[in-house]
Structures are given as structure tokens and as C-alpha cells.
Design a protein around this motif. Sequence first.
Motif, PDB file in Angstrom:
ATOM      1  N   TYR A 206       0.852  -1.247   0.000  1.00 28.46           N
ATOM      2  CA  TYR A 206       0.048  -0.032   0.074  1.00 28.46           C
ATOM      3  C   TYR A 206       0.951   1.459   0.087  1.00 28.46           C
ATOM      4  O   TYR A 206       0.418   2.377  -0.668  1.00 28.46           O
ATOM      5  CB  TYR A 206      -0.852   0.086   1.145  1.00 28.46           C
ATOM      6  CG  TYR A 206      -2.211  -0.995   0.954  1.00 28.46           C
ATOM      7  CD1 TYR A 206      -2.818  -0.825   0.005  1.00 28.46           C
ATOM      8  CD2 TYR A 206      -2.278  -1.965   1.629  1.00 28.46           C
ATOM      9  CE1 TYR A 206      -4.096  -1.726  -0.314  1.00 28.46           C
ATOM     10  CE2 TYR A 206      -3.463  -2.793   1.716  1.00 28.46           C
ATOM     11  CZ  TYR A 206      -4.302  -2.719   0.594  1.00 28.46           C
ATOM     12  OH  TYR A 206      -5.305  -3.802   0.654  1.00 28.46           O
TER      13      TYR A 206
ATOM     14  N   GLY B 207     -12.276  -1.518  -4.427  1.00 33.70           N
ATOM     15  CA  GLY B 207     -11.003  -2.002  -3.824  1.00 33.70           C
ATOM     16  C   GLY B 207     -10.240  -0.661  -3.561  1.00 33.70           C
ATOM     17  O   GLY B 207      -9.025  -0.159  -4.130  1.00 33.70           O
TER      18      GLY B 207
ATOM     19  N   TRP C 242      -8.389   7.161  -3.747  1.00 35.12           N
ATOM     20  CA  TRP C 242      -9.342   7.591  -4.954  1.00 35.12           C
ATOM     21  C   TRP C 242     -10.634   8.204  -4.352  1.00 35.12           C
ATOM     22  O   TRP C 242     -11.258   8.908  -4.795  1.00 35.12           O
ATOM     23  CB  TRP C 242      -9.870   6.614  -6.023  1.00 35.12           C
ATOM     24  CG  TRP C 242      -8.535   5.912  -6.536  1.00 35.12           C
ATOM     25  CD1 TRP C 242      -8.447   4.525  -7.024  1.00 35.12           C
ATOM     26  CD2 TRP C 242      -7.197   6.394  -6.842  1.00 35.12           C
ATOM     27  NE1 TRP C 242      -7.102   4.465  -7.576  1.00 35.12           N
ATOM     28  CE2 TRP C 242      -6.224   5.345  -7.353  1.00 35.12           C
ATOM     29  CE3 TRP C 242      -6.488   7.434  -6.398  1.00 35.12           C
ATOM     30  CZ2 TRP C 242      -4.890   5.519  -7.816  1.00 35.12           C
ATOM     31  CZ3 TRP C 242      -5.070   7.610  -6.911  1.00 35.12           C
ATOM     32  CH2 TRP C 242      -4.272   6.535  -7.437  1.00 35.12           C
TER      33      TRP C 242
ATOM     34  N   GLU D 229     -13.723  -2.334   0.071  1.00 32.38           N
ATOM     35  CA  GLU D 229     -12.597  -3.095   0.156  1.00 32.38           C
ATOM     36  C   GLU D 229     -12.761  -4.588   0.700  1.00 32.38           C
ATOM     37  O   GLU D 229     -13.341  -4.654   1.881  1.00 32.38           O
ATOM     38  CB  GLU D 229     -11.658  -2.216   1.147  1.00 32.38           C
ATOM     39  CG  GLU D 229     -10.333  -2.818   1.519  1.00 32.38           C
ATOM     40  CD  GLU D 229      -9.525  -3.447   0.128  1.00 32.38           C
ATOM     41  OE1 GLU D 229      -9.386  -2.613  -0.910  1.00 32.38           O
ATOM     42  OE2 GLU D 229      -9.140  -4.726   0.470  1.00 32.38           O
ATOM     43  N   ARG D 230     -12.227  -5.585   0.229  1.00 35.21           N
ATOM     44  CA  ARG D 230     -12.458  -6.931   0.775  1.00 35.21           C
ATOM     45  C   ARG D 230     -11.537  -7.366   1.678  1.00 35.21           C
ATOM     46  O   ARG D 230     -11.753  -8.236   2.492  1.00 35.21           O
ATOM     47  CB  ARG D 230     -12.372  -7.773  -0.695  1.00 35.21           C
ATOM     48  CG  ARG D 230     -10.669  -7.838  -1.153  1.00 35.21           C
ATOM     49  CD  ARG D 230     -10.587  -8.867  -2.146  1.00 35.21           C
ATOM     50  NE  ARG D 230      -9.081  -8.701  -2.409  1.00 35.21           N
ATOM     51  CZ  ARG D 230      -8.672  -9.469  -3.669  1.00 35.21           C
ATOM     52  NH1 ARG D 230      -9.168  -9.963  -4.517  1.00 35.21           N
ATOM     53  NH2 ARG D 230      -7.333  -9.116  -3.842  1.00 35.21           N
TER      54      ARG D 230
ATOM     55  N   ARG E 241       0.670   6.948 -12.385  1.00 32.26           N
ATOM     56  CA  ARG E 241      -0.622   6.338 -11.801  1.00 32.26           C
ATOM     57  C   ARG E 241      -1.316   7.341 -11.184  1.00 32.26           C
ATOM     58  O   ARG E 241      -2.808   7.512 -11.645  1.00 32.26           O
ATOM     59  CB  ARG E 241      -0.292   5.059 -11.087  1.00 32.26           C
ATOM     60  CG  ARG E 241      -1.610   4.086 -10.738  1.00 32.26           C
ATOM     61  CD  ARG E 241      -1.072   2.984  -9.751  1.00 32.26           C
ATOM     62  NE  ARG E 241      -0.998   3.595  -8.491  1.00 32.26           N
ATOM     63  CZ  ARG E 241      -2.000   3.215  -7.626  1.00 32.26           C
ATOM     64  NH1 ARG E 241      -2.938   2.330  -8.013  1.00 32.26           N
ATOM     65  NH2 ARG E 241      -2.077   3.718  -6.314  1.00 32.26           N
TER      66      ARG E 241
ATOM     67  N   SER F 234     -16.792  -6.454  -3.782  1.00 30.00           N
ATOM     68  CA  SER F 234     -17.690  -5.747  -4.497  1.00 30.00           C
ATOM     69  C   SER F 234     -18.757  -6.641  -5.132  1.00 30.00           C
ATOM     70  O   SER F 234     -19.981  -6.205  -5.211  1.00 30.00           O
ATOM     71  CB  SER F 234     -17.110  -4.774  -5.705  1.00 30.00           C
ATOM     72  OG  SER F 234     -16.711  -5.624  -6.617  1.00 30.00           O
TER      73      SER F 234
END
Length: 341
Positions: free
Chosen positions: A12, A42, A49, A65-66, A21, A92
Motif C-alpha cells: 500500500y 478496492g 481515490w 474493500e475486501r 498512476r 464488490s
Amino acid sequence: MGEYPAYDDAVYDSFDVRDERFAAYQQAIAGSVAGKVVVDIGTGRDALWAVAAARAGARHVYAVERQPDAADQARRAVAGLGDRVTIIEGSSTAIGLPSPAQVCISEIVGNIASAEGAVAVLNDARRRLCTTDCVWIPFRIQTWAAAVQLPDSARVLDPASLPYVERVFAAAGAPFDLRLCLGGPGASLRVSSAAVVESLVFDHRRSLPDENAVATTRLTVDVASARLTGLLLWSRIAVTPAAGRPEIDTLAGGTRGWAPVYVPLSTDGLPVRHGDHLALTFSRTTSDDRVHPDYHVAVRTGDADESLTWSSPHHGSGFRESELHRHLFPGGDAGPDSLAI
Ligand SMILES: C[S@@+](CC[C@H](N)C(=O)[O-])C[C@H]1O[C@@H](n2cnc3c(N)ncnc32)[C@H](O)[C@@H]1O
């Protein structure tokens, strides 16, 4: 690693850097979300974001978020934004939203573009979570391929990857011949032209991308002579369709978010010469987890009777079946505990 729940703080941290990116996503988000309901699929530990969307005036952001630990930390990351961001823990594909999203942001783009399940996940989001005129960030993701000659000296496993290898094996339930990436950009190893083997467009005016697909294309050797040991596969990302916005080419090295996948085809290397054509077939088939694809590649030179092939299931193949995996993971008994090298 993105195909498995194996993210940690170091990974992360590598996303939260002001690189190509980051800039492309920030720009796309700033131009699309004002007054809109947004879903961020995610969101990750830092909800990068989701925070950007809230700051750019989104009406509400649902950030999904999983990984439970990352979802917990994401809640802290958005705490200063009042009630405009809701963190939802889970996949999701298993959650619903109180109101459909008008903008869908995700960065589940793999080293092979579809490898993190973008087709299944975003098709599901389009059917269940989004409005019929939803704006998609990113707009298009592609996988490119080129033939390479990998020097023997590059066939070394970075010890820093071992904890992730262990986690991938744990997630898959057993050791297997997992996909391998080249550390750093691999453009200098190319011995052929490059070609697109998957191009996935997310746009409500077009039909949904197919979960299973076969692409055939041709590569042309563009060096005087070489020994072809394999292919590189890498992603390109068009974050928005806006003309003049550069695409992220992950082989170019402008971001640490991705690395090219090495497809081993021949240990000794197949002799090739300038102008030789290579017929390439690339297949994507959704695995039995119904999200992550299995891949199959076949390459045939003009005069060969048989193809060189590579099969890479998402999980469940044997361990040390390929020569490259036997070389990188020497040892007796197959098992995560025997990995120390
Ligand atoms: C490559 S990271 C991106 C994190 C952040 N969005 C960014 O771009 O920096 C992908 C994240 O998506 C999560 N993820 C992948 N598929 C998901 C899904 N279907 N639902 C929820 N989370 C998912 C992973 O756990 C991981 O945290």
C-alpha cells in the motif's frame, strides 16, 4: 500478488506515491465526480481515490474493500471527510449499494490486465451497482506481449518476494507454479515487435467485455538474431477516453504499481532471426472462483510443427512442474515451509 488477498503496508505504501498512476487517476477523478454518487472498488488501506473523489465534490462515495484490515484503516483515512464517504467491507461482488453509482473508480488492473478479475468484477458492478450511463475510471485496460531473451543471470528470485509467495500459496490452499514478474522494467530484453492480446473497454455504450476470450496475433523478430526464451506480458491503462491524455504503459517504468509477467517458453532458447514471424495465441478463461482468469499461451514459429506453450491457472496447478519454478524454488518436499532458499 494482486490476484490474491496478499497486500500489506509495504505494497500500500508503494501505491501512495506521486507517480504517473497517481497523477492520471487524480486528474480523471477531478474531471468526473462533481455532484455524483461514486463507487470506489478496492479502495485499499489509504482510500486514495475515495478521498480524491470526496475532495473533488462527489455527492457521496461508497468505497469497497475486501481485505478487512485494509477496510479498517480506510475508515480512519476518510474520518476527516464527514459523512460523505462510506467504507463497505467485503467484495464488490457480494455487496449492494443504497443508490446506484454514476462514476465507478477501480484500480484492479493486473500485471496481465485482467488478472485481478477486472472483467468479472466490473461486469458485475455494471449489472448491479451502477447507473446505465456510469462513467468508468479506468476506461480501457490492455495487455501487450513481446518475445524476449531472458539472460540466465536474471533467473533469480528476489528474497523480498518470499513473504508474498507464502501468502499467495496460503490463499490458493497449496503451493503451485505461480506467475512470475520481472523486477524492474524489461523493455531492453525485447527481441520482437509488440502486440495487443487483450483490450478491455469499460463503457456503458458498448457491450460487456467477454469473460472468456481467445486472441491470435503475430510478433516479428526485430533484432539480428536471438534465442527466444519466452514472452513478456504487460499492461497499458487509459484512465479516461479523453484525447491527448497519455496512457500508462507499465513497461516504460513510470510507476512501481506493476511489473511485466515473464512467460517461460524455452529454457535453452529457440534460435530466431530478424524478420521471423511468431504466431501467438493468448486465451483467458475464468477460473472456478468465477473472478480470476486462467491463461494459456501458445507460440509457433513459421517452420515449427509444434507450439511452445504456457498454462497458468490462477490456482490449483502442480508445484515445481516447470523448469523455471524448479530452478527458483529448489528443495525437496513441496510445501510453504520448505521455501527458504
Ligand atoms: C491495486 S490495489 C488498489 C488500492 C487503491 N485503490 C489504489 O489504487 O491505490 C487493489 C485493492 O482492491 C482490493 N480488491 C480487489 N478486488 C476487490 C473487489 N472485488 N472488491 C473489493 N475490494 C477488492 C484489494 O484488496 C486491494 O486493496
